[in-house]
Design a protein around this motif. Structure first.
Motif, PDB file in Angstrom:
ATOM      1  N   GLY A 362       0.729  -1.269   0.006  1.00 31.44           N
ATOM      2  CA  GLY A 362       0.067  -0.072  -0.042  1.00 31.44           C
ATOM      3  C   GLY A 362       0.823   1.197  -0.004  1.00 31.44           C
ATOM      4  N   GLY A 363       0.389   2.267   0.521  1.00 33.07           N
ATOM      5  CA  GLY A 363       0.813   3.629   0.652  1.00 33.07           C
ATOM      6  C   GLY A 363       1.483   4.154  -0.925  1.00 33.07           C
ATOM      7  N   GLY A 364       0.725   3.700  -2.127  1.00 29.51           N
ATOM      8  CA  GLY A 364       1.331   4.380  -3.456  1.00 29.51           C
ATOM      9  C   GLY A 364       2.376   3.552  -3.701  1.00 29.51           C
ATOM     10  N   CYS A 365       2.937   2.676  -3.246  1.00 28.81           N
ATOM     11  CA  CYS A 365       4.186   2.010  -3.705  1.00 28.81           C
ATOM     12  C   CYS A 365       3.983   1.076  -4.671  1.00 28.81           C
ATOM     13  N   THR A 366       2.632   0.518  -4.766  1.00 28.63           N
ATOM     14  CA  THR A 366       2.528  -0.287  -6.061  1.00 28.63           C
ATOM     15  C   THR A 366       2.333   0.651  -7.319  1.00 28.63           C
ATOM     16  N   VAL A 417       8.973  -2.811  -0.106  1.00 27.25           N
ATOM     17  CA  VAL A 417       9.463  -2.104   0.926  1.00 27.25           C
ATOM     18  C   VAL A 417       9.177  -0.456   0.629  1.00 27.25           C
ATOM     19  N   GLY A 418       8.607   0.350   1.674  1.00 23.50           N
ATOM     20  CA  GLY A 418       8.185   1.705   1.638  1.00 23.50           C
ATOM     21  C   GLY A 418       8.457   2.279   2.936  1.00 23.50           C
ATOM     22  N   TYR A 419       7.757   3.435   2.701  1.00 22.36           N
ATOM     23  CA  TYR A 419       7.924   4.381   3.733  1.00 22.36           C
ATOM     24  C   TYR A 419       6.600   4.475   4.633  1.00 22.36           C
ATOM     25  N   ASP A 420       6.452   4.339   5.846  1.00 27.33           N
ATOM     26  CA  ASP A 420       5.478   4.329   6.870  1.00 27.33           C
ATOM     27  C   ASP A 420       5.283   5.916   7.222  1.00 27.33           C
ATOM     28  N   LYS A 422       3.052   7.298   8.935  1.00 27.15           N
ATOM     29  CA  LYS A 422       2.346   7.326  10.125  1.00 27.15           C
ATOM     30  C   LYS A 422       3.371   7.452  11.189  1.00 27.15           C
ATOM     31  N   HIS A 423       4.250   6.451  10.940  1.00 23.89           N
ATOM     32  CA  HIS A 423       5.316   6.308  12.115  1.00 23.89           C
ATOM     33  C   HIS A 423       6.821   6.895  11.779  1.00 23.89           C
ATOM     34  N   TYR A 424       6.838   7.439  10.466  1.00 21.65           N
ATOM     35  CA  TYR A 424       8.141   8.021   9.871  1.00 21.65           C
ATOM     36  C   TYR A 424       9.284   7.040   9.886  1.00 21.65           C
ATOM     37  N   ASN A 425       9.100   6.006   9.346  1.00 22.71           N
ATOM     38  CA  ASN A 425      10.359   5.008   9.301  1.00 22.71           C
ATOM     39  C   ASN A 425       9.995   3.998   8.054  1.00 22.71           C
ATOM     40  N   VAL A 426      11.066   3.355   7.719  1.00 21.57           N
ATOM     41  CA  VAL A 426      11.079   2.418   6.622  1.00 21.57           C
ATOM     42  C   VAL A 426      10.568   1.054   6.790  1.00 21.57           C
ATOM     43  N   VAL A 427       9.813   0.476   6.297  1.00 24.47           N
ATOM     44  CA  VAL A 427       9.362  -0.862   6.809  1.00 24.47           C
ATOM     45  C   VAL A 427       9.045  -1.667   5.445  1.00 24.47           C
ATOM     46  N   SER A 428       8.713  -2.911   5.819  1.00 24.66           N
ATOM     47  CA  SER A 428       8.195  -3.898   4.801  1.00 24.66           C
ATOM     48  C   SER A 428       6.907  -3.663   4.919  1.00 24.66           C
ATOM     49  N   LEU A 429       6.163  -3.358   3.943  1.00 23.98           N
ATOM     50  CA  LEU A 429       4.825  -2.925   3.803  1.00 23.98           C
ATOM     51  C   LEU A 429       3.792  -4.285   4.343  1.00 23.98           C
ATOM     52  N   PHE A 430       4.126  -5.211   3.807  1.00 21.95           N
ATOM     53  CA  PHE A 430       3.410  -6.578   4.428  1.00 21.95           C
ATOM     54  C   PHE A 430       3.411  -6.689   5.820  1.00 21.95           C
ATOM     55  N   ASP A 431       4.667  -6.776   6.139  1.00 16.09           N
ATOM     56  CA  ASP A 431       4.953  -6.813   7.667  1.00 16.09           C
ATOM     57  C   ASP A 431       4.251  -5.663   8.461  1.00 16.09           C
ATOM     58  N   ALA A 432       4.039  -4.561   8.109  1.00 11.25           N
ATOM     59  CA  ALA A 432       3.585  -3.400   8.723  1.00 11.25           C
ATOM     60  C   ALA A 432       2.172  -3.398   8.343  1.00 11.25           C
ATOM     61  N   ASP A 433       1.448  -4.392   7.678  1.00  5.70           N
ATOM     62  CA  ASP A 433       0.163  -4.448   7.521  1.00  5.70           C
ATOM     63  C   ASP A 433      -0.694  -3.065   6.516  1.00  5.70           C
TER      64      ASP A 433
END
Length: 463
Positions: A362-366, A417-420, A422-433
């Motif tokens: 999510g988050g526009g990364c796709t 992999v993208g940017y969260d 809400k929490h201002y950090n780099v995350v695996s988007l699947f792991d971060a739901d």
């Protein structure tokens, strides 16, 4: 000229021939701030894709018109980019099941971060399984949200004519405790059943048949309209063999009398609900002996067969013994119940889409990853190249709302992999739901193309 007048929060704006750019920029800016202020978690709002894409695509289309391109060239370019992008969506999709943790995440997003509703919806999907059905129905005011589980049978085929709809809003027909007649043939006339069942009974009558001739259907409509019979004819779909198998299934589900000479089975059920494509039958009084034989027969077909046929019979068995969950939203007032019902309905649709087509980062990364794939297909200053940048609009909007430079975020983005924000950090988007259903991304592109195509073909729009 594009002459428009918009009323939004007591703001009136008039547009003249030289302000077409202002129109698009105003919509884009309005959408950005609306989603940031109304929804604190801007990361996961699916509808944002549609509105931001519409705004950017509108601006681009108007810009191309002002640069001298004709409407047909622009529409062709839009369709080309949309088709190329849609083909790439499923590269990044991931199939999930009813037990996936993502079900809760999707429900939470669709219900505006309502944890209680999200837990109820995700639990419902987990309990009914992949072939089960989750429905929503009205409840009484001042009651709590509650869930009801039943065993129901799903058959392929809906009402024979929309004249028999009992709930126009849901576009479905529903009867409680009806008599039911199942015909293993096409119904030619009303006399096919009148000699075997009392049509003067006050109980509603449901007829399930392979098909209906025009004379038979007209007679049922006329009698239903005059109030002589409260009737619901259901037409089975599929091949003749599938219809005959459905007749055998229904014999086991509905305890009653089989009249072999008339290719007919007569009985009663607890309730039945039908829409245009599907019918749900609820009945506690089953013919258990016949049902067990039917189950064993279907299971025998699954032995020593192809994978496709085994899957078909597995699905058939699940529909025969399927579970149905009905969610009844509660609230203090009718307004609160309707609002909660809408959110639950959105969540159910989003989850069903995710189960069918999978989920994407999510988050526009796709969209950003798709843009990187297709951008080299087009010439640098072509209409397609300009329109393809629409795919960058969601991620750029998120960067602007979070006050983070886009040039930094784009270096971070990879396949999952993208940017969260809400929490201002780099995350695996699947792991971060942080996910979007693939069908949502697909439909957002299609709807954006439809909206903008209508926009550029119209000389005046009133919003």
């Amino acid at each position: 000229q594009y002459m428009m007048k918009m009323q939004k929060e007591h703001i009136y704006i008039n547009f003249t021939s030289n302000t077409s750019y202002t129109y698009a920029y105003f919509i884009l800016d309005t959408q950005e701030h609306m989603f940031y202020n109304k929804y604190g978690d801007i990361m996961n709002r699916y509808i944002m894709h549609i509105d931001v894409n519409n705004a950017f695509l509108s601006w681009t289309a108007i810009d191309l018109l002002n640069r001298g391109y004709n409407k047909q060239e622009i529409i062709k370019a839009i369709n080309t980019v949309i088709e190329d992008a849609r083909d790439c969506i499923y590269i990044y999709s991931k199939i999930i099941d009813c037990n996936s943790k993502f079900i809760y995440s999707i429900a939470k997003t669709s219900t505006n971060n309502d944890e209680e509703l999200s837990a109820i919806i995700s639990t419902a999907f987990e309990k009914v399984g992949p072939q089960g059905i989750v429905l929503i129905d009205d409840s009484n005011p001042r009651s709590e949200t509650y869930v009801e589980y039943k065993e129901g049978t799903q058959i392929q085929g809906g009402f024979a004519d929309q004249f028999f709809i009992t709930d126009s809003k849901k576009r479905e027909a529903k009867f409680e405790n009806p008599n039911i007649v199942i015909l293993n043939k096409t119904m030619d006339s009303i006399s096919d059943i009148s000699s075997q069942i009392d049509l003067s009974s006050d109980k509603p009558l449901v007829i399930i048949a392979h098909d209906y001739t025009k004379d038979a259907l007209d007679a049922l409509i006329l009698n239903h309209y005059k109030g002589i019979i409260k009737v619901l004819p259901i037409r089975l779909v599929g091949s003749t063999q599938n219809k005959q198998n459905a007749y055998l299934d229904l014999q086991a589900i509905i305890s009653g009398t089989t009249l072999e000479a008339y290719n007919m089975h007569v009985g009663t059920v607890d309730s039945i609900t039908a829409n245009e494509n599907m019918t749900l039958i609820f009945n506690k009084n089953k013919n258990k002996e016949l049902l067990q034989k039917r189950i064993e027969l279907i299971q025998s077909y699954m032995v020593d067969t192809t994978k496709a046929e085994a899957e078909y019979y597995s699905n058939k068995l699940a529909k025969l013994l399927g579970k149905v969950c009905t969610i009844y939203p509660g609230g203090a007032t009718d307004v609160e119940i309707r609002e909660k019902k809408d959110r639950i309905e959105d969540a159910i649709c989003a989850i069903e889409s995710a189960l069918e087509d999978g989920i994407c980062p999510g988050g526009g990364c796709t969209y950003y990853n798709i843009y990187k794939i297709i951008k080299d297909k087009y010439k640098r200053h072509s209409p397609e190249a300009a329109i393809a940048k629409m795919l960058l609009a969601p991620i750029k909007t998120l960067c602007k709302n979070a006050n983070i430079p886009y040039r930094i975020v784009r270096r971070i983005i990879k396949s999952d992999v993208g940017y969260d924000f809400k929490h201002y950090n780099v995350v695996s988007l699947f792991d971060a739901d942080i996910v979007d259903p693939a069908a949502v991304l697909h439909n957002a592109l299609r709807n954006s193309a439809s909206v903008v195509t209508n926009l550029i073909n119209t000389n005046c729009i009133v919003l």
